[in-house]
Design a protein around this motif. Structure first.
Motif, PDB file in Angstrom:
ATOM      1  N   ILE A  32       0.843  -1.201   0.000  1.00 55.72           N
ATOM      2  CA  ILE A  32       0.000   0.000   0.000  1.00 55.72           C
ATOM      3  C   ILE A  32       0.877   1.251   0.000  1.00 55.72           C
ATOM      4  O   ILE A  32       0.636   2.189  -0.756  1.00 55.72           O
ATOM      5  CB  ILE A  32      -0.946  -0.004   1.223  1.00 55.72           C
ATOM      6  N   ASP A  45      -8.057   1.251  -6.639  1.00 51.99           N
ATOM      7  CA  ASP A  45      -8.265   1.843  -5.319  1.00 51.99           C
ATOM      8  C   ASP A  45      -7.202   1.432  -4.302  1.00 51.99           C
ATOM      9  O   ASP A  45      -7.307   1.751  -3.121  1.00 51.99           O
ATOM     10  CB  ASP A  45      -9.657   1.501  -4.800  1.00 51.99           C
ATOM     11  N   ILE A  46      -6.143   0.752  -4.744  1.00 52.09           N
ATOM     12  CA  ILE A  46      -5.047   0.346  -3.869  1.00 52.09           C
ATOM     13  C   ILE A  46      -3.945   1.400  -3.922  1.00 52.09           C
ATOM     14  O   ILE A  46      -3.580   1.873  -4.994  1.00 52.09           O
ATOM     15  CB  ILE A  46      -4.462  -1.022  -4.304  1.00 52.09           C
ATOM     16  N   GLN A  75      -7.813  -0.469   3.172  1.00 50.52           N
ATOM     17  CA  GLN A  75      -7.296  -1.461   2.246  1.00 50.52           C
ATOM     18  C   GLN A  75      -6.748  -2.717   2.919  1.00 50.52           C
ATOM     19  O   GLN A  75      -6.561  -3.734   2.245  1.00 50.52           O
ATOM     20  CB  GLN A  75      -6.211  -0.817   1.375  1.00 50.52           C
TER      21      GLN A  75
END
Length: 111
Positions: A32, A45-46, A75
């Motif tokens: 991340i 969306d990471i 996440q």
């Protein structure tokens, strides 16, 4: 409750079969932190929003701290971030790098 650390100054490779859940979660947090939001194909969306890159150092540090805590919470729900700090502040100002150290515990019920 155990506290685990992800230090972005420490080199690491990819472990396709982590020995423990904590090692797997730590690897996911590292991923991340290294991924720019929207850059991972099929997983846009990471990662982190690096639009703060041109902010003055103290502002970027504060914004990045919040960005890290939010991104990890969303996440990697198995992690509970307990602390975010940065290493080598003087060197980072000169090089323009913010190297995070994230301390976390596993969420309740995660083994």
């Amino acid at each position: 409750m155990s506290i685990y650390t992800v230090d972005m100054m420490q080199p690491s490779g990819i472990d396709f079969a982590p020995a423990t859940t904590a090692a797997e979660v730590a690897q996911n947090i590292r991923t991340i932190l290294k991924t720019s939001l929207g850059s991972a194909p099929l997983a846009r969306d990471i990662g982190l929003d690096y639009s703060i890159i041109d902010d003055p150092y103290p502002i970027a540090q504060a914004r990045l701290m919040g960005e890290i805590m939010t991104a990890v919470a969303e996440q990697e729900p198995r992690a509970v971030v307990t602390e975010v700090s940065f290493k080598g502040e003087f060197e980072d100002v000169l090089t323009g790098r913010l190297l995070a150290v994230v301390r976390f515990s596993l969420a309740e019920g995660v083994q």
